[in-house]
Design an enzyme around this catalytic site. Sequence first.
Site, mmCIF file in Angstrom:
data_model
loop_
_atom_site.group_PDB
_atom_site.id
_atom_site.type_symbol
_atom_site.label_atom_id
_atom_site.label_comp_id
_atom_site.label_asym_id
_atom_site.label_seq_id
_atom_site.Cartn_x
_atom_site.Cartn_y
_atom_site.Cartn_z
ATOM 1 N N GLU A 1 -16.410 -47.575 12.825
ATOM 2 C CA GLU A 1 -17.628 -47.169 12.130
ATOM 3 C C GLU A 1 -17.433 -46.695 10.699
ATOM 4 O O GLU A 1 -18.354 -46.128 10.105
ATOM 5 C CB GLU A 1 -18.399 -46.112 12.947
ATOM 6 C CG GLU A 1 -18.932 -46.674 14.260
ATOM 7 C CD GLU A 1 -19.855 -45.722 15.004
ATOM 8 O OE1 GLU A 1 -19.974 -44.538 14.602
ATOM 9 O OE2 GLU A 1 -20.455 -46.161 16.004
ATOM 10 N N ASP A 2 -16.270 -46.946 10.114
ATOM 11 C CA ASP A 2 -16.087 -46.518 8.727
ATOM 12 C C ASP A 2 -16.902 -47.370 7.756
ATOM 13 O O ASP A 2 -17.391 -46.873 6.735
ATOM 14 C CB ASP A 2 -14.605 -46.544 8.359
ATOM 15 C CG ASP A 2 -13.817 -45.456 9.081
ATOM 16 O OD1 ASP A 2 -14.425 -44.702 9.868
ATOM 17 O OD2 ASP A 2 -12.595 -45.369 8.867
#
Length: 821
Positions: free
Chosen positions: A434-435
């Site tokens: 999810e970066d």
Amino acid sequence: MQRYSLSANWQLKQRDSARPILSDFESGEWIPASVPGTVQQDLLAAGRIPDPFVGLNENDVQWVGDADWLYRCTFQVSESDLQATNLDLCFDGLDTFATVWLNEERILESDNMFVPARVEVKDKLKAGANTLYLQFESAMRRGREREAQHGKLHLWNGDSSRLYVRKAQYHYGWDWGPVVMTAGAWKEIRLEVYNARIEDVHILAEVSADLGEAVLPIQVSLAGAVDGQTVHITLFNPAGQPIAEGETQVKDNAASYQIEINRPELWYPRGYGQQLRYRVVVGLMDGDQMLDSHEVKIGLRRLKLAQDTLPSEAGTSFCFEINNVPIFCGGANWIPADNLLNRISDAQYRAWLEMAAEGNMVMLRIWGGGIYEADIFYDICDELGLLVWQDFMFACGQYPALDWFQASVHAEAEAALRRLRHHASIVIWCGNNEDYALAQSIGAYDRDFTGDFTTTRFPARAIYEQLLPEVCAALDPMRPYWPGSPYGGKDAQDQTVGDRHTWEIWHGPMADYRDYPRFGSRFISEFGMQAMPDISTVEKFTEYEDRYAESKVIEHHNKATDGPKRIAWYLAGNLRATTDFEEYIYNTQFIQSEAIASAIDGWRRRWGTAGDRRTAGALVWQLNDCWPVTSWALADYYLRPKPAYYRMRRAMAPVSLGIDATEYWAVNGSLATIESVLDIQVWTLDGEHLKTEQIAVQLSPNAVTPITLPILSVPAEAVVSARLVQGETVLARAVRWPDPPKYVIYPDPGLKVTRLDDERLLVEADRPARGVVVSVREAVKWSDNMLDVIPGDPQAITATGLDGSISVRCLYHGFVEQSEN
């Protein structure tokens, strides 16, 4: 080669900063310590802290993570050991800011819990007793010092200083886990005594496109070896018979050898074939003397991640193929199974992974905020045929890309790849969790930028798009690398390319769970719905007075932002309110079950046919928990499956059946054509039979078969039951109920539960019964649960370990619990 595990005689105490460090090792009160282990485990064993998993005790143990800690031990070295050419101290994992002294001489400083260390100590050891000192500084304090120096960065979950620390990120707390800032030697410490050793064995196996041949180039890296020594290699087939062997000369601490296999016995994921593995035994020889040996088990398989243009929709597929067979990767996300990692036994790993396999899961994703798992985890996945999506350990953060940070990450990635690359189960390396989504949410992600990433607001692209893929290409070129999860297109949440995390249900707009199918993508790598754990688990962390939905302890054991409010939203939209606590637990579990079913049924329907795989995977968030908590897990911390586990198990069965307002479809996950009959029964809730329809259906292999039927005119409140049958065998069931349940009057279904023998039960009903859960207080392994039971269609279930009275609960005119008949 001699290996001595240094696991005995360890002691622990809190650092006294008023004393010089070496004198502090000789003073104060010490308690017994475990290595491998953590400070919290030892304090708990000594009665110095309360159990952080009980009540509100988490708050009372935070001081442990703020303190520095000292370990010490003595170990013996013999005169004969000292005659060896090399003596190395090996530290497989130090958590996290560690300094090591041997006989009061500093020999190591480490700041990455994922990087093993080896220190040559021959000239520092003495015959007899030797002393080893370890200091672990507070990771919270050290991380905040780095943050103060380099600047605060954006993140989701936990303390922002974690982004500068190469430590399991969930230790800082997550939306399903507590803050438990562990410290200690969490992996083995040992002394290795040798003249020469095998450092690494890399087998870059390749299976031909027609699966008829396999080539095994074997590369052996050595330390301390002398040119002219030999490496002896033996290959054993899956039956344990030696089928090839040979020798090769050592040159410059390396050796290579190649083996070719005709008609190799291949490794397949579960449900598609056998999990056959070869064994390669490597020996380093000096004449007739064995200096060191190493063994590797490998599964031979051909792997492809197909990203092909689709004929029916925009975008490209995201489909794993094993041995030329497309695989629908239904499964779950995996988080560490405990905050105190060393409490996870091999037996617990096996129990968790067998639960996944028995739940018809094909893939587990090792999430990027935890750890690179223990060797036993991957060994069991190889054995059971569970595919592994492996994240690198970055999650929900705007990580730095400073030179020293990238150097640490490089060492970490190399260590992980060298240790894990021989596992057939691992099918993808993924840069982070999810970066990209986080960067996009703050306007920091420009897909078209191609300059120096370290100068942008998303500097870690230098890690995910340069460093990690370069290390993977060098050390493991046969597996695909994927920059992040989710990732695809210019939008991290693109529904037509790559993988996606579907959180419109629960997070975001809190959409209706019945809408899961329209929030799909090519591969859904996260989705989920929260539910409470089993009442027996709740009793482990609460007192009697805490057992109501709004209690402080119950809310403390739900770490999601607005978690209780979001549960209440979905309950209020679907079920009648209740003040009975066990009924409340059931209600949350019913909603979770319905949500998971809606998602898997809808997305597996999009598996389609060959050449048109519109959705090729769905991984529920999450399989497991790290402490007793209300979360998205399918099974709680104590390995107690929630009812949603069984509903997912049926949805992921080799043959499944789907039904919506107007259509029917069947999924055949096997590789053979299936002849069957679709049997449809229409009932009123009062038990009146309205209609029967039957039609012969041929199910194509590894495909979805739409089923066309005459339009059925049925009342809106009717229950439509569909079964795929083959003779007397029911292959799959599906039921369409009037929704939402809160508006429906459910009469007494006349449930009957009959014991067929010690471990088998027969569940039947006089009227349609929805959401039937059979339970006991004892530990029982159920074959199925959360059933929809229709008159004339009794369901037999197995309850391994059944002993005691049975209770039965379902949706029934106010949710009155039914007792066993």
